[in-house]
Motif scaffolding. Structure first.
Motif, PDB file in Angstrom:
ATOM      1  N   LEU A  43     -19.456 -95.794 -60.579  1.00 37.06           N
ATOM      2  CA  LEU A  43     -19.798 -94.826 -59.543  1.00 37.06           C
ATOM      3  C   LEU A  43     -19.795 -95.529 -58.197  1.00 37.06           C
ATOM      4  O   LEU A  43     -20.420 -96.587 -58.039  1.00 37.06           O
ATOM      5  CB  LEU A  43     -21.168 -94.199 -59.808  1.00 37.06           C
ATOM      6  CG  LEU A  43     -21.191 -92.981 -60.753  1.00 37.06           C
ATOM      7  CD1 LEU A  43     -20.862 -93.404 -62.174  1.00 37.06           C
ATOM      8  CD2 LEU A  43     -22.534 -92.276 -60.704  1.00 37.06           C
ATOM      9  N   VAL A  44     -19.104 -94.950 -57.236  1.00 36.44           N
ATOM     10  CA  VAL A  44     -18.956 -95.551 -55.913  1.00 36.44           C
ATOM     11  C   VAL A  44     -19.353 -94.528 -54.854  1.00 36.44           C
ATOM     12  O   VAL A  44     -18.845 -93.397 -54.841  1.00 36.44           O
ATOM     13  CB  VAL A  44     -17.496 -96.007 -55.674  1.00 36.44           C
ATOM     14  CG1 VAL A  44     -17.370 -96.659 -54.305  1.00 36.44           C
ATOM     15  CG2 VAL A  44     -17.032 -96.953 -56.771  1.00 36.44           C
ATOM     16  N   GLY A  45     -20.275 -94.898 -53.991  1.00 40.34           N
ATOM     17  CA  GLY A  45     -20.631 -94.037 -52.874  1.00 40.34           C
ATOM     18  C   GLY A  45     -21.291 -92.735 -53.267  1.00 40.34           C
ATOM     19  O   GLY A  45     -21.079 -91.709 -52.627  1.00 40.34           O
ATOM     20  N   ILE A  46     -22.143 -92.773 -54.304  1.00 44.55           N
ATOM     21  CA  ILE A  46     -22.830 -91.579 -54.793  1.00 44.55           C
ATOM     22  C   ILE A  46     -24.335 -91.748 -54.604  1.00 44.55           C
ATOM     23  O   ILE A  46     -24.877 -92.837 -54.791  1.00 44.55           O
ATOM     24  CB  ILE A  46     -22.534 -91.346 -56.292  1.00 44.55           C
ATOM     25  CG1 ILE A  46     -21.030 -91.266 -56.548  1.00 44.55           C
ATOM     26  CG2 ILE A  46     -23.229 -90.102 -56.792  1.00 44.55           C
ATOM     27  CD1 ILE A  46     -20.371 -90.037 -56.026  1.00 44.55           C
ATOM     28  N   ALA A  47     -25.019 -90.662 -54.252  1.00 49.74           N
ATOM     29  CA  ALA A  47     -26.478 -90.655 -54.218  1.00 49.74           C
ATOM     30  C   ALA A  47     -26.997 -89.903 -55.440  1.00 49.74           C
ATOM     31  O   ALA A  47     -26.479 -88.834 -55.782  1.00 49.74           O
ATOM     32  CB  ALA A  47     -26.984 -90.002 -52.939  1.00 49.74           C
ATOM     33  N   LEU A  48     -28.015 -90.462 -56.098  1.00 47.52           N
ATOM     34  CA  LEU A  48     -28.597 -89.869 -57.305  1.00 47.52           C
ATOM     35  C   LEU A  48     -30.092 -89.686 -57.063  1.00 47.52           C
ATOM     36  O   LEU A  48     -30.810 -90.669 -56.838  1.00 47.52           O
ATOM     37  CB  LEU A  48     -28.367 -90.784 -58.514  1.00 47.52           C
ATOM     38  CG  LEU A  48     -26.925 -91.232 -58.768  1.00 47.52           C
ATOM     39  CD1 LEU A  48     -26.883 -92.331 -59.812  1.00 47.52           C
ATOM     40  CD2 LEU A  48     -26.088 -90.048 -59.224  1.00 47.52           C
ATOM     41  N   GLY A  49     -30.565 -88.450 -57.112  1.00 49.10           N
ATOM     42  CA  GLY A  49     -31.967 -88.234 -56.784  1.00 49.10           C
ATOM     43  C   GLY A  49     -32.595 -87.036 -57.452  1.00 49.10           C
ATOM     44  O   GLY A  49     -31.919 -86.170 -58.003  1.00 49.10           O
ATOM     45  N   TYR A  50     -33.934 -87.045 -57.423  1.00 43.24           N
ATOM     46  CA  TYR A  50     -34.751 -85.900 -57.843  1.00 43.24           C
ATOM     47  C   TYR A  50     -34.636 -85.619 -59.342  1.00 43.24           C
ATOM     48  O   TYR A  50     -34.695 -84.472 -59.773  1.00 43.24           O
ATOM     49  CB  TYR A  50     -34.400 -84.663 -57.012  1.00 43.24           C
ATOM     50  CG  TYR A  50     -34.487 -84.916 -55.532  1.00 43.24           C
ATOM     51  CD1 TYR A  50     -35.721 -85.013 -54.894  1.00 43.24           C
ATOM     52  CD2 TYR A  50     -33.336 -85.127 -54.778  1.00 43.24           C
ATOM     53  CE1 TYR A  50     -35.804 -85.293 -53.540  1.00 43.24           C
ATOM     54  CE2 TYR A  50     -33.412 -85.412 -53.419  1.00 43.24           C
ATOM     55  CZ  TYR A  50     -34.650 -85.486 -52.812  1.00 43.24           C
ATOM     56  OH  TYR A  50     -34.719 -85.776 -51.467  1.00 43.24           O
ATOM     57  N   GLY A  51     -34.488 -86.676 -60.148  1.00 43.39           N
ATOM     58  CA  GLY A  51     -34.478 -86.523 -61.596  1.00 43.39           C
ATOM     59  C   GLY A  51     -35.621 -87.279 -62.233  1.00 43.39           C
ATOM     60  O   GLY A  51     -36.416 -87.946 -61.564  1.00 43.39           O
ATOM     61  N   GLY A  52     -35.726 -87.167 -63.574  1.00 47.73           N
ATOM     62  CA  GLY A  52     -36.671 -87.996 -64.292  1.00 47.73           C
ATOM     63  C   GLY A  52     -36.309 -89.455 -64.107  1.00 47.73           C
ATOM     64  O   GLY A  52     -37.138 -90.295 -63.760  1.00 47.73           O
ATOM     65  N   GLU A  53     -35.048 -89.780 -64.336  1.00 48.28           N
ATOM     66  CA  GLU A  53     -34.459 -91.067 -63.977  1.00 48.28           C
ATOM     67  C   GLU A  53     -33.200 -90.778 -63.161  1.00 48.28           C
ATOM     68  O   GLU A  53     -32.510 -89.788 -63.415  1.00 48.28           O
ATOM     69  CB  GLU A  53     -34.075 -91.895 -65.210  1.00 48.28           C
ATOM     70  CG  GLU A  53     -35.227 -92.352 -66.072  1.00 48.28           C
ATOM     71  CD  GLU A  53     -35.597 -91.342 -67.140  1.00 48.28           C
ATOM     72  OE1 GLU A  53     -34.872 -90.315 -67.267  1.00 48.28           O
ATOM     73  OE2 GLU A  53     -36.610 -91.544 -67.828  1.00 48.28           O
ATOM     74  N   GLY A  54     -32.893 -91.653 -62.237  1.00 45.69           N
ATOM     75  CA  GLY A  54     -31.607 -91.519 -61.564  1.00 45.69           C
ATOM     76  C   GLY A  54     -30.482 -91.796 -62.536  1.00 45.69           C
ATOM     77  O   GLY A  54     -29.510 -91.049 -62.615  1.00 45.69           O
ATOM     78  N   VAL A  55     -30.633 -92.880 -63.312  1.00 48.70           N
ATOM     79  CA  VAL A  55     -29.646 -93.270 -64.320  1.00 48.70           C
ATOM     80  C   VAL A  55     -30.386 -93.786 -65.534  1.00 48.70           C
ATOM     81  O   VAL A  55     -31.335 -94.566 -65.403  1.00 48.70           O
ATOM     82  CB  VAL A  55     -28.703 -94.386 -63.804  1.00 48.70           C
ATOM     83  CG1 VAL A  55     -27.631 -94.691 -64.839  1.00 48.70           C
ATOM     84  CG2 VAL A  55     -28.073 -94.006 -62.474  1.00 48.70           C
TER      85      VAL A  55
END
Length: 230
Positions: A43-55
């Motif tokens: 994953l390049v240039g992605i924002a991951l938010g507002y989850g139980g875990e981001g990843v």
């Protein structure tokens, strides 16, 4: 903005075009991205938010994250089993229960990343900037860990192994680097049986001391090693 949990079980590359945010679903109870057996994701240039875990990674999954932001989750990244993750120039911030946790025989390499304001949860829901447990192994190079909660900047426990070179670990509410061992926890039944090596780190201004135990002092010098493996 793309809501929903994504599960990856094969080789896959996702690159952001502009500002791309993947968000969690189900009231922040599910991970934003899950990597399961067979996954080899970049994953390049992605924002991951507002989850139980981001990843979250399990089985033999592998993940590479470049120029990503992982923020505002309950936990930033969680690895289990024989997984491997590589982070380069990423930012992990405001993940309530900790920026990153490694369990099992997981492995991670962190380069030129910033971990800030992670682990601000109350009581038992708080976590470290980074936590490494069981038989996991982490390498952290030229990164910053700051403003973590009372659990500390980097917490090492069980038979974990860590290599730390050229990092800045400052202004964490807890200790800068702490071993989950009797000397640092006050509980005689906890014993760290892992290995720590590294050097050239700047570790200062942490609320509960910079290094616990003091035998980790080599981390701020030219380098050295603590090996408490059985």
């Amino acid at each position: 903005v793309h809501p929903g949990g994504i599960t990856i079980d094969k080789p896959l590359r996702i690159e952001g075009d502009g500002i791309v945010l993947l968000t969690g679903v189900a009231g922040a109870k599910a991970p934003v991205v899950s990597l399961v057996g067979g996954a080899d994701a970049e994953l390049v240039g992605i924002a991951l938010g507002y989850g139980g875990e981001g990843v979250i990674l399990g089985a033999d999954a592998q993940g590479t994250f470049i120029d990503c932001v992982i923020s505002d989750n309950l936990e930033g990244i969680r690895l289990f089993d024989h997984t491997h993750v590589s982070l380069r120039r990423c930012r992990l911030s405001r993940n309530e229960q900790g920026g990153m946790w490694l369990w099992g025989a997981a492995q991670a390499r962190i380069e030129e990343c910033v971990f800030t304001a992670n682990g601000a949860g109350e009581g038992g829901t708080a976590g470290p900037g980074m936590g490494v447990a069981e038989r996991a192994h982490i390498v952290i190079v030229n990164s910053v860990v700051t403003e973590s909660g009372w659990t500390g900047g980097i917490l090492l426990r069980d038979s974990a192994q860590a290599e730390l070179w050229g990092n800045t670990i400052q202004r964490n509410m807890g200790a800068g680097i702490v071993l989950f061992d009797a000397a640092c926890t006050g509980f005689s039944w906890y014993r760290f049986t892992g290995r720590v090596q590294g050097g050239h780190n700047l570790i200062s201004d942490n609320g509960r001391g910079n290094l616990c135990p003091g035998e980790l002092g080599f981390l701020t010098t030219e380098g050295g090693e603590l090996d408490w493996r059985w």
